[in-house]
Design an enzyme around this catalytic site. Structure first.
Site, short mmCIF file in Angstrom:
data_model
loop_
_atom_site.label_atom_id
_atom_site.label_comp_id
_atom_site.label_asym_id
_atom_site.label_seq_id
_atom_site.Cartn_x
_atom_site.Cartn_y
_atom_site.Cartn_z
N HIS A 46 -5.35 -33.92 12.85
CA HIS A 46 -4.27 -34.70 13.47
C HIS A 46 -4.64 -36.17 13.61
O HIS A 46 -3.79 -37.05 13.48
CB HIS A 46 -3.94 -34.10 14.84
CG HIS A 46 -2.73 -34.69 15.48
ND1 HIS A 46 -1.45 -34.38 15.07
CD2 HIS A 46 -2.59 -35.57 16.51
CE1 HIS A 46 -0.58 -35.04 15.82
NE2 HIS A 46 -1.24 -35.77 16.69
N SER A 91 5.47 -36.11 14.39
CA SER A 91 5.79 -34.70 14.62
C SER A 91 5.25 -34.25 15.97
O SER A 91 4.26 -34.78 16.46
CB SER A 91 5.18 -33.83 13.51
OG SER A 91 3.76 -33.89 13.57
N HIS A 92 5.92 -33.26 16.55
CA HIS A 92 5.42 -32.57 17.73
C HIS A 92 5.70 -31.09 17.56
O HIS A 92 6.35 -30.46 18.40
CB HIS A 92 6.04 -33.14 19.00
CG HIS A 92 5.03 -33.70 19.96
ND1 HIS A 92 5.10 -33.55 21.32
CD2 HIS A 92 3.88 -34.40 19.74
CE1 HIS A 92 4.06 -34.14 21.89
NE2 HIS A 92 3.31 -34.66 20.95
N ASN A 558 3.26 -39.60 9.13
CA ASN A 558 2.54 -38.60 9.90
C ASN A 558 2.28 -37.40 9.00
O ASN A 558 3.09 -37.07 8.15
CB ASN A 558 3.37 -38.19 11.12
CG ASN A 558 2.77 -37.03 11.89
OD1 ASN A 558 3.24 -35.90 11.81
ND2 ASN A 558 1.72 -37.29 12.64
#
EC number: 6.3.5.3
Length: 766
Positions: A46, A91-92, A558
């Site tokens: 990440h 993004s989550h 991302n």
């Protein structure tokens, strides 16, 4: 500061034995437990993109309008006349899977911080969402709470949510995708960068207090979801949009003083990431004292401070001697502000806690000299792809102009169209976007559902209470869209990714905007799986080629990997966020028919379609197979250029991308959006009826044109798109149905507006 004496639990930190050896080599010693925790989050996928970085370097990242490319908190493009636009997608996904409301809400908060950290005022939000079948109560609950979380944060912070997309497929069950994009207009004289500068300059901690929420959130987002994922809920952050709004205003006010040298929001990996990245980018070091960090909980250990991902927090490097001036601004907005560190010459991250130095590591070791994995690429497409490409549409039940002849019945084309319109991926998302405030700030020109892309007026938001700049001062506008098709990329990663970029540009062209640049969100499974890595590599190639051909450089984005649960990975789902410029707001287009009697044209060729990967195959036959149609990027450019030219000449009154669902669905959507029927004849050709009606492909736009402009319009088309346009029919009135006939005039389908509405608005009904 002591070294670890017992063998560390590397698995708990997400590190491999080889990575631990690299840490030892870079430090010249064993890391202590606190340092190891920092390496664990900073070397996660990440944070450091260790599997994807080699693939991303092939993206085009420069262009005449690019002001800031990859490497900063967001990309920035020049809109002319001194206007600069910042934009970014994030993004989550994992947090939203285990705590959908807070996961989605903090996704919005995080992307907004990326925008205003540069000195830009956020002006719009978009989102791209993926869920499993809504017949499953858990998926429906996930969707409802995700939408509620997005609406809560965006509405409360006062930034309109102006567009997006939603898709539904079994592969996203339990592993939803929540991608959020934000846009902002620069208010500062220059972009506020994140590189720390000026030895001796103080470092200010500003914003909210630090707690234990979100600890190891970056590591959590870099691993597969476990079956008992609810135990990871503490790794999900908790946001406060009202405090976030205060942070926006305080930061922009502080930046206006020009006393702020650098700024970095505290997102993934919190204080660890902010200190390491600011130091590494500036080629300096940072000394930071955790005892000066405002805490909301007592008894926190050093590693908890460092790994906390409590929201609404920032680090600022401020000119020495002006810290009190800046702190006063944050205090006035009701926020925390304290001098917690300073810039030092030695390029180290030095962390102090309770009077002792607990961390002393090179900044580059944490933020730059991270592992990179160049994995071998499969020499040929994997078996599932080769099998899909062998699929023959002739194996489907026979069809003619009456419909599909199934063993027990004939399914009329009217029934097929209504079934497709009721499928969640194609159906109206009004239930979702009605929950978003899309008019706050009073700059939204095209609302959700009105056009193929959102249109936002370019108007300064810098004014005092009770002061609103006149609307006539705003002539230009921004268009923005989010697009992706996981099924297409699953079946052909290279062409599917090209198609995502092409569709994003096409959607901008349909509202009259010149495409400028993209931000991308790469949602994939585990890169350690050779098939997934092959998908990722080819998708990156496709994005790069399409961006070069269409002149839309990548300004950042991302990467979200490990989107899988057990053996079930999501479809490879690159989502493209693209922005465009509308030079004059007088020339924009919606997707709905405007006037009875207008002529309906199809730009592009029916020959570029395929049933492979189509919504028709998925919704009618429950099949995901075949090969999507390849993208002709040269034709794509000409079709889009013709559409934009027609809009700016005043010839084209409506424009709608013809993609998912095919021609019949695009016609139905134009009828629904415009509240009018249409009478259309398919052009003569040799395509099977199902492919002619519901085949999908790129480079096709449905437009309606003022009949008084037929002559100049058709002359222009023949010069720009010879043989690649068709006059299909004309727009009807509010009481007229959608009628499709063969080229010879034989009926194919006739559906009333009421029937279209009944199907289209059913999937997400309250």
């Amino acid at each position: 500061m002591t070294s670890a004496s017992a063998p560390p639990d590397l698995k708990a930190h997400g590190l491999s034995p080889e990575e631990y050896r690299q840490i030892q080599q870079q430090l010249g010693r064993d890391p202590n437990p606190t340092e190891l925790a920092m390496f664990g989050v900073m070397w996660s996928e990440h944070c450091c993109y260790k599997n994807s970085r080699p693939l991303l370097k092939h993206f085009p990242t420069t262009g005449e309008r690019v002001v800031v490319g990859p490497g900063e908190n967001a990309g920035v493009v020049d809109l002319g006349d001194g206007d600069w636009l910042a934009f970014k997608i994030e993004s989550h996904n994992h947090p939203s899977a285990v705590e959908p409301f807070q996961g989605a809400a903090t996704g919005v908060g995080g992307i907004l911080r990326d925008i205003f950290t540069l000195g830009a005022r956020p002006i719009a939000l978009l989102n791209s969402l993926r869920f499993g079948p809504l017949t499953d109560p858990r998926n429906r609950r996930l969707m409802a709470r995700v939408v509620e979380g997005i609406a809560h944060y965006g509405n409360c912070v006062g930034v309109p949510t102006v567009g997006g997309e939603v898709a539904v497929d079994p592969c996203y069950s339990g592993n939803p995708l929540v991608n959020v994009m934000a846009l902002g207009l620069l208010e500062t004289p220059a972009v506020v960068k994140s590189a720390a500068r000026g030895v001796g300059n103080p470092i200010l901690y500003v914003g909210a207090t630090t707690g234990r929420d979100g600890i190891r959130g970056a590591s959590f987002a870099s691993a597969e979801l476990k079956e008992d994922a609810q135990q990871d809920r503490p790794a999900v952050q908790v946001g406060d949009p009202f405090l976030g709004k205060c942070l926006i205003e305080a930061c922009l006010e502080a930046f206006a003083t020009v006393a702020v040298v650098a700024a970095q929001d505290m997102g993934a990996a919190g204080i660890t990431c902010s200190t390491a990245e600011m130091a590494a980018k500036g080629g300096v070091g940072i000394r930071f004292d955790l005892d000066r960090v405002p805490a909301r909980e007592s008894g926190m250990a050093a590693w908890e401070y460092l790994l906390s991902e409590s929201q609404e927090r920032m680090l600022l490097v401020v000119q020495k001697g002006r810290e009190a001036e800046v702190m006063e601004i944050f205090h006035r907005w009701g926020l925390q502000a304290s001098v917690a560190g300073e810039v030092i010459a030695e390029p180290l991250v030095e962390i102090w806690h309770q009077g002792s130095c607990v961390v002393r590591v090179p900044a580059r070791a944490l933020a730059e000299d991270t592992p990179v994995y160049v994995r071998p690429l499969l020499p040929e497409p994997p078996e599932y792809v080769q099998a899909a490409w062998q699929w023959d549409p002739s194996t489907l039940p026979p069809c003619d102009r009456q419909g599909i002849h199934l063993p027990q019945k004939t399914l009329a084309w009217e029934q097929v169209l209504l079934q497709l319109l009721a499928s969640p991926t194609l159906a109206s998302k009004a239930w979702i976007y009605r929950q978003y405030d899309h008019q706050v700030q009073n700059n939204t020109v095209l609302w959700p559902g009105q056009g193929d892309a959102a249109v936002i007026r370019i108007r300064s938001q810098k004014f005092g209470v009770g002061e609103v700049p006149p609307l006539q001062a705003a002539r230009k506008a921004i268009a923005a869209t989010l697009d992706g098709n996981g099924r297409w990329v699953y079946l052909d990663p290279y062409e599917g990714a090209k198609a995502a970029v092409a569709e994003a540009a096409r959607n901008l062209s349909c509202v009259g905007a010149d495409p400028l640049a993209i931000t991308d969100n790469l949602n994939f499974g585990s890169p350690e799986n050779p098939v997934v890595y092959w998908q990722l590599a080819l998708a990156c190639r496709g994005i790069a080629e399409a961006c070069r051909a269409l002149g839309t450089p990548v300004t950042g984005g991302n990467v979200s990997l490990y989107n899988e649960k057990g053996s079930q990975a999501i479809y490879p789902t690159p989502v493209i966020g693209m922005v465009g410029l509308i030079p004059d707001l007088k020339f924009i287009c919606g997707q709905g028919w405007q006037q009875e009697g207008d002529l309906v044209y199809l730009l592009g060729s029916q020959a570029v379609t395929s049933l492979g990967g189509s919504e028709y195959l998925a919704a009618i036959y429950n099949k995901v197979t075949g090969r999507p149609a390849p993208v002709d990027l040269e034709l794509e450019k000409r079709v889009q250029g013709a559409c934009r030219h027609g809009i700016r000449q005043g010839w084209v009154r409506s424009a709608h991308d013809c993609s998912e669902g095919g021609l019949a669905v695009a016609l139905a959507e134009a009828c629904l959006s415009g509240g009018r029927g249409a009478s259309v004849s398919l052009a003569p050709g040799s395509l099977p009826w199902d492919q002619a009606l519901f085949g999908e492909g790129s480079s096709r736009i449905l437009v309606s044109v003022d009949p008084a402009q037929r002559s100049p319009w058709e002359a222009y088309l023949e010069s720009q798109l010879p043989g690649q346009w068709q006059l299909l029919g004309q727009v009807g009135g509010p009481a007229d149905p959608l009628v499709l006939t063969t080229a010879e005039g034989d009926p194919l389908l006739s559906v009333s507006l009421a029937a279209l509405q009944g199907a289209y608005y059913s999937a997400f009904a309250d």
